[in-house]
Design a protein around this motif. Structure first.
Motif, mmCIF file in Angstrom:
data_model
loop_
_atom_site.group_PDB
_atom_site.id
_atom_site.type_symbol
_atom_site.label_atom_id
_atom_site.label_comp_id
_atom_site.label_asym_id
_atom_site.label_seq_id
_atom_site.Cartn_x
_atom_site.Cartn_y
_atom_site.Cartn_z
ATOM 1 N N ALA A 108 0.826 -1.207 0.000
ATOM 2 C CA ALA A 108 0.000 0.000 0.000
ATOM 3 C C ALA A 108 0.859 1.255 0.000
ATOM 4 N N GLY A 109 2.165 1.094 0.157
ATOM 5 C CA GLY A 109 3.053 2.247 0.081
ATOM 6 C C GLY A 109 3.585 2.720 1.425
ATOM 7 N N ASN A 163 6.073 7.996 -1.501
ATOM 8 C CA ASN A 163 7.101 7.228 -2.202
ATOM 9 C C ASN A 163 6.510 6.686 -3.504
ATOM 10 N N ARG A 164 7.364 6.025 -4.292
ATOM 11 C CA ARG A 164 6.919 5.586 -5.614
ATOM 12 C C ARG A 164 5.810 4.538 -5.555
ATOM 13 N N ILE A 165 5.846 3.726 -4.501
ATOM 14 C CA ILE A 165 4.819 2.683 -4.396
ATOM 15 C C ILE A 165 3.441 3.321 -4.224
ATOM 16 N N GLU A 166 3.389 4.266 -3.275
ATOM 17 C CA GLU A 166 2.123 4.937 -3.016
ATOM 18 C C GLU A 166 1.685 5.718 -4.258
ATOM 19 N N ARG A 216 0.136 3.435 -6.692
ATOM 20 C CA ARG A 216 -1.181 2.996 -6.228
ATOM 21 C C ARG A 216 -2.227 4.088 -6.460
#
Lengths: 200, 200
Positions: free
Chosen positions: A153-154, B186-189, B192
């Motif tokens: 989920a980040g 961050n890049r993940i969030e 998403r």
DNA sequence: GAAGCGATATGACAGCTGTCATGTGCGACA
DNA sequence: TGTCGCACATGACAGCTGTCATATCGCTTC
């Protein structure tokens, strides 16, 4: 006469399945539900032979519903109808005690056929999936799975630690374990791989 | 008599929709297709008034099909029936020239109604979505979108750089731009969030 | 009772990420 | 023609991540 209930959150599909069931002369539709809780209520009220349901539903998943049937010792049997063809899903479904697992990809003629077999006490699995029942085991522990979901989920390690009450270093240890078990290069890839296998 | 075709890759849903359409006396089903190419072939053959189709299909998406209808100047109109309620999808669909956009969440009665309206030349949008047509613009540049997709797959900056022929620092710059445009941490969030909005 | 195992934790280190300042070249546009 | 914006790049730094060695505690199992 086989008494069937449909529990599916997408209204269009729910009613389309109802129309499909309506074409069969030996199957009777005794109710439809849009979420898990309503499904449970209607099952208690109508005691259908078979419940057609998806895995993902608001309130209660189809698998939880199946487990509930077993716990309450009802004769109602659960037939999962889903899009998810990830290996882990079928395994978990079988462990939850569902009586059948159909893919929405399959032909519609398979539906009535599956309902009849399930009502007769047989266990039905989409042929496309049969071989997957023996596929790879989920190597993740509950904790690894949970942390991987948060990472996906980040959240960063610090935020995950706060969320779970673990130490920050412990979080990194678990993620490290997950990453190496899955043969991934980092937590993002690990989460993606696990999700593809149906382990998240 | 309104002449309708169904293009949908999930067999069960395809046949269930057919059953639903079959209940309407003023609508005639002239064919069903399991992928985009077959749909195109059948459209040329039957020239239906309306094609019911999903966005995601093997071969050709529903949106590409809509664009093709416009290019070939056919009178056949495309009615999208999909699960995706992400803001960006509706926008892209409208730009492709679809005549209608329905959610599978909506009631099945809306289906026949929408088919009639589309056949009459009206444009139909699921009421749940109408307000989204004006929702946020995609702030990402093509490059940011592309790099974000690679990051989402788990590649690190070095691997993304190699993949794209950019310098490693440039990759980080683009991702930084995406992260800050999206208000992510961050890049993940960021990936998403962008995916939730339908921008990826 | 000892050995083993899983959950939890710490510390250290190299490498990666997010951020910022700064610069170059190119095309668009007034 | 100058200027603006965009794509692309470098360097630096603090903070985060992945990895490994190591340790404690409680539970299981022989």
């Amino acid at each position: 006469m086989i008494r069937v209930m449909i529990a599916e959150d997408q209204a269009l599909l729910r009613e389309a399945l109802a129309a499909l069931i309506g074409l069969e002369s030996d199957i009777e539709l005794v109710g439809t539900a849009a979420d898990g809780a309503e499904a449970h209520r209607l099952i208690r009220q109508h005691e259908p032979d078979v419940v057609l349901t998806d895995i993902e539903m608001p309130g209660m998943t189809g698998l939880e519903l199946a487990a509930l049937m077993k716990r309450e010792q009802r004769r109602t049997r659960i037939l999962i109808v889903t899009t998810f063809d990830r290996p882990g899903y079928l395994r978990r479904a079988l462990e939850s005690g569902v009586a059948g697992y159909l893919l929405k990809d399959g032909p519609s003629t398979a539906l009535a056929e599956a309902v009849r077999k399930v009502a007769a006490g047989e266990r039905v699995i989409s042929p496309e999936l049969a071989h997957q029942a023996w596929s790879e085991d989920d190597p993740l522990s509950d904790r690894e799975r949970k942390l991987l979901r948060l990472a996906e989920a980040g959240l960063d390690s610090g935020a995950i630690a706060e969320e779970t009450g673990l130490a920050r270093g412990t979080v990194r240890n678990y993620l490290h374990a997950a990453i190496s078990k899955l043969g991934a290069g980092n937590r993002i890839e690990a989460a993606r791989l696990a999700r593809e296998k149906g382990w998240l």
